[in-house]
Each structure stands twice: as structure tokens, then as C-alpha cells.
Write a protein that holds these residues in place. Structure first.
Motif, short mmCIF file in Angstrom:
data_model
loop_
_atom_site.label_atom_id
_atom_site.label_comp_id
_atom_site.label_asym_id
_atom_site.label_seq_id
_atom_site.Cartn_x
_atom_site.Cartn_y
_atom_site.Cartn_z
N SER A 174 4.84 -134.43 24.94
CA SER A 174 5.05 -133.63 26.15
C SER A 174 6.34 -132.81 26.09
CB SER A 174 5.07 -134.53 27.39
OG SER A 174 6.10 -135.50 27.29
N ALA A 175 7.39 -133.38 25.49
CA ALA A 175 8.66 -132.67 25.44
C ALA A 175 8.59 -131.43 24.56
CB ALA A 175 9.77 -133.59 24.94
N ALA A 176 7.70 -131.46 23.56
CA ALA A 176 7.60 -130.34 22.62
C ALA A 176 6.53 -129.34 22.99
CB ALA A 176 7.33 -130.88 21.21
N SER A 177 5.70 -129.65 23.99
CA SER A 177 4.53 -128.82 24.26
C SER A 177 4.92 -127.39 24.65
CB SER A 177 3.68 -129.46 25.35
OG SER A 177 4.43 -129.60 26.56
N MET A 178 5.97 -127.23 25.48
CA MET A 178 6.32 -125.88 25.91
C MET A 178 6.88 -125.05 24.76
SD MET A 178 9.70 -126.52 28.26
CE MET A 178 11.12 -127.45 27.66
N TYR A 179 7.53 -125.71 23.80
CA TYR A 179 8.06 -124.98 22.65
C TYR A 179 6.93 -124.54 21.72
CZ TYR A 179 12.34 -127.15 24.31
OH TYR A 179 13.39 -127.57 25.09
N VAL A 180 5.90 -125.37 21.60
CA VAL A 180 4.73 -125.00 20.81
C VAL A 180 4.03 -123.80 21.46
CG1 VAL A 180 2.47 -125.74 20.00
CG2 VAL A 180 4.41 -127.32 19.91
N LEU A 181 3.89 -123.86 22.79
CA LEU A 181 3.29 -122.74 23.52
C LEU A 181 4.10 -121.46 23.31
CD1 LEU A 181 1.26 -121.64 25.63
CD2 LEU A 181 2.88 -122.37 27.40
N MET A 182 5.41 -121.56 23.37
CA MET A 182 6.27 -120.39 23.16
C MET A 182 6.08 -119.83 21.76
SD MET A 182 10.43 -120.08 23.47
CE MET A 182 10.72 -121.23 22.12
N ALA A 183 6.05 -120.70 20.76
CA ALA A 183 5.88 -120.23 19.38
C ALA A 183 4.55 -119.51 19.19
CB ALA A 183 6.00 -121.41 18.42
N LEU A 184 3.49 -120.06 19.77
CA LEU A 184 2.17 -119.45 19.61
C LEU A 184 2.12 -118.08 20.27
CD1 LEU A 184 -0.14 -122.56 20.26
CD2 LEU A 184 0.35 -121.44 18.06
N ILE A 185 2.69 -117.97 21.46
CA ILE A 185 2.66 -116.68 22.16
C ILE A 185 3.51 -115.64 21.45
CG2 ILE A 185 3.38 -115.51 24.30
CD1 ILE A 185 2.38 -117.95 25.83
N LEU A 186 4.68 -116.06 20.96
CA LEU A 186 5.56 -115.10 20.29
C LEU A 186 4.99 -114.63 18.95
CD1 LEU A 186 9.14 -116.52 21.00
CD2 LEU A 186 7.91 -114.68 22.17
N LEU A 187 4.13 -115.45 18.34
CA LEU A 187 3.47 -115.00 17.12
C LEU A 187 2.54 -113.82 17.40
CD1 LEU A 187 2.54 -118.38 15.36
CD2 LEU A 187 4.13 -116.63 14.52
N VAL A 188 1.93 -113.82 18.58
CA VAL A 188 1.01 -112.75 18.97
C VAL A 188 1.74 -111.61 19.68
CG1 VAL A 188 -1.07 -112.21 20.28
CG2 VAL A 188 -0.84 -114.43 19.16
N ARG A 189 2.69 -111.98 20.56
CA ARG A 189 3.45 -111.00 21.35
C ARG A 189 4.94 -111.28 21.18
NH1 ARG A 189 1.97 -106.50 24.12
NH2 ARG A 189 3.39 -107.12 25.81
N PRO A 190 5.57 -110.71 20.15
CA PRO A 190 6.98 -111.03 19.88
C PRO A 190 7.92 -110.73 21.05
CG PRO A 190 5.99 -109.89 18.01
CD PRO A 190 4.99 -109.83 19.12
N ARG A 191 7.57 -109.79 21.93
CA ARG A 191 8.42 -109.48 23.08
C ARG A 191 8.05 -110.30 24.32
NH1 ARG A 191 11.35 -104.95 21.93
NH2 ARG A 191 10.53 -103.63 20.26
N GLY A 192 7.10 -111.22 24.18
CA GLY A 192 6.64 -111.99 25.32
C GLY A 192 5.44 -111.33 25.97
N LEU A 193 4.85 -112.02 26.93
CA LEU A 193 3.61 -111.54 27.55
C LEU A 193 3.77 -110.18 28.23
CD1 LEU A 193 2.33 -114.88 29.14
CD2 LEU A 193 1.49 -113.76 27.07
N PHE A 194 4.89 -109.98 28.92
CA PHE A 194 5.12 -108.74 29.66
C PHE A 194 6.37 -108.03 29.16
CE2 PHE A 194 2.39 -111.23 32.30
CZ PHE A 194 1.61 -110.33 33.01
N GLY A 195 6.80 -108.37 27.96
CA GLY A 195 8.02 -107.76 27.43
C GLY A 195 7.81 -106.32 27.05
N GLU A 196 8.88 -105.55 27.11
CA GLU A 196 8.84 -104.15 26.73
C GLU A 196 10.18 -103.77 26.13
OE1 GLU A 196 9.59 -101.55 30.49
OE2 GLU A 196 8.17 -103.10 31.06
#
Length: 289
Positions: free
Chosen positions: A261-283
Motif C-alpha cells: 500500500s505504501a508503494a502503490s501511489m509511486y507505482v501509479l505515478m511512474a506508470l502515468i509519467l511513462l505515458v504522460r511525462p508532464r502529468g495528466l494535465f501538464g503543459e
């Protein structure tokens, strides 16, 4: 099994909106000031401790003053410390706010002690709320409703008030705002105070769900940075979507794989940044690049 999943998703939604409230404050500070505020978790902890102190002396209705006091402390810190770092290397603001976090945590230990302080929810929110397969304490339901109302109020303030429009314009082009005759230093002070006020409000709402200790500053800061990174730096809609995602993922992981559970949010962050390096709504913001 389906009932368990639905119940955990409801709990995750409550947790996610608390994270959103914390991360929105961090996004406001970064978006307008360009400061990476590592002391944000300490302001979260101050909100909880101010609520404990106000309740013990003045009763329940007084705790709504806790976020306001945190905002005032934030404005004082901006005037005395943060203001001198505008336009300089971002690493300097990171170091300063990290030192500020340590200082505030040390003051908390000095005035309130290092032990945990229990803080129960108001009696009016005692009991369990049941809706189909969803079982939540009434206080968690209240936290969800209050948090949503705060976010709607913040959106209305930023969208429909002159000062809110100044904040949004300043986040994109502060030099132009200053050229229009607006007192930019005062705007920056208020923006830092607003961000700290939101952190304090999150701390106030989270206090009955946690044991209030100085360590909650550390517990709060990492989810806030993860959410801001996932949503996109300075993006308010991104912070909302990312906060809900992190809350839901964390809640489901706690149920089915507690050790992860402690690592789950970091895994989620890594997966999203692999697809969207600037984040979901980054510009791309030329101000920072």
C-alpha cells in the motif's frame, strides 16, 4: 467481494478528496510563486494541532479558525523568508522550505510534545452511514461533503471574483499583472497564505481520522507531491483527478495487498509519467522552462 470493493472505493474517495485539498494548495503556491513548498506537510500538521488546541479551550465551533491561523502563519513565512527567493534557483526555495518544515515540526514538538494526541470527531457525526453495500462512518461522509464544498467555493472564487482572476493571470504572466498596476508582492503573499490555509483545512479534517503527531507532516507531504506530479505541475483540474486516483488506488491496495500500500501511489505515478511525462494535465510553461 463486490461489496468489499465498493466499500473500499468509497473510503478511497474520502481519502482522495483530502489529498486533493492538500495538493490544490501546493499547486496554487507553485503555479503563482514558482516555489516548491516542501513545508506544505508542516502546515498540514499545524492545522491539526491548532484544531486540537482551539477545541480544548473554546469548543467545536472554534476549530474552523484553525485553517485561518495556518494561512496567517504562511503569509508571515512568505514575507520574512520566501519572498527573497523569487527569480532565483528553484533549488534554493526547496532547501529553504525543507528547513522551514523541520523548524515548524520542532516547534510542534516543543509546544505539544512528541506523543500522539487523540482527537475525536464531533458527536453529531457519530455512527455509521449505510447505503447499499457502502458502509462509512458519518464523519467520513461529512469530510467528503465539506471537502467538495471547499473545492467548489475555491473554483467559484478563482473564476468569478476579481482577485481570483488576478491569481490565475499571475500564475501565467506575473510581470504583466505588475505592469497593470496591481501590487504583485501583496498578491504573492495572499497566494502563499491561501495555499497554506488549504493545507491547514486538510489537516483539520484529517485530525479525527489520524492520531495527531508531529510525524503527520511527513505522512502528508509525499502524497501531495505525488498528486501534483501526476496531475501536472500547477494544474488545478489535474490535482483533483490525480488526488481521486491516488485515494482509490491506495484504498484498494490496503484491502488486497497491504504490504504494497505504501508503494502503490509511486507505482501509479511512474506508470502515468511513462505515458504522460508532464502529468495528466501538464503543459509547457515557458516561465519555468
Amino acid at each position: 467481494m463486490l461489496d468489499i470493493i465498493i466499500s473500499q472505493l468509497a473510503n478511497g474517495l474520502v481519502l482522495g478528496f483530502l489529498y486533493v485539498l492538500l495538493a490544490i494548495g501546493l499547486s496554487i503556491i507553485f503555479g503563482l510563486l514558482g516555489v516548491i513548498n516542501f513545508a506544505h506537510g508542516a502546515f498540514f500538521a499545524l492545522g491539526a494541532y491548532f484544531a486540537v488546541s482551539l477545541y480544548s479551550t473554546l469548543g467545536w465551533w472554534s476549530v474552523i479558525l484553525a485553517p485561518v491561523l495556518v494561512g496567517v502563519v504562511g503569509m508571515v513565512c512568505e514575507r520574512l523568508l520566501i519572498r527573497h527567493l523569487y527569480g532565483k534557483d528553484p533549488l534554493l526555495s526547496l532547501i529553504l522550505t525543507f528547513a522551514l518544515s523541520l523548524f515548524i515540526t520542532a516547534l510542534i514538538r516543543l509546544f505539544w510534545g512528541a506523543g500522539g494526541i487523540p482527537f475525536n470527531a464531533p458527536p453529531v457525526f457519530a455512527g455509521i452511514f449505510e447505503f447499499g453495500a457502502i458502509f462509512l462512518t458519518r464523519y467520513r461522509v461529512a469530510v467528503l461533503v465539506i471537502t467538495i464544498l471547499l473545492l467548489v467555493g475555491l473554483w467559484a472564487f478563482l473564476t468569478f471574483t476579481p482577485y481570483g482572476r488576478i491569481l490565475r493571470a499571475g500564475s501565467r504572466d506575473p510581470e504583466m499583472v505588475e505592469m497593470l498596476g496591481i501590487n504583485l508582492p501583496r498578491v504573492l503573499t495572499a497566494a502563499f497564505g491561501l495555499g497554506c490555509l488549504l493545507a491547514g483545512a486538510a489537516g483539520l479534517l484529517a485530525a479525527p481520522l489520524l492520531t495527531v503527531t508531529p510525524d503527520i507532516a511527513t505522512v502528508a507531504i509525499m502524497p501531495a507531491f505525488v498528486i501534483v506530479t501526476i496531475g501536472g505541475l500547477g494544474s488545478y483540474p489535474g490535482a483533483i483527478v490525480a488526488g481521486v486516483l491516488v485515494g482509490l488506488v491506495t484504498a484498494l491496495t490496503v484491502q488486497f495487498a497491504p504490504e504494497a500500500s505504501a508503494a502503490s501511489m509511486y507505482v501509479l505515478m511512474a506508470l502515468i509519467l511513462l505515458v504522460r511525462p508532464r502529468g495528466l494535465f501538464g503543459e509547457r510553461w515557458e516561465r519555468f522552462e
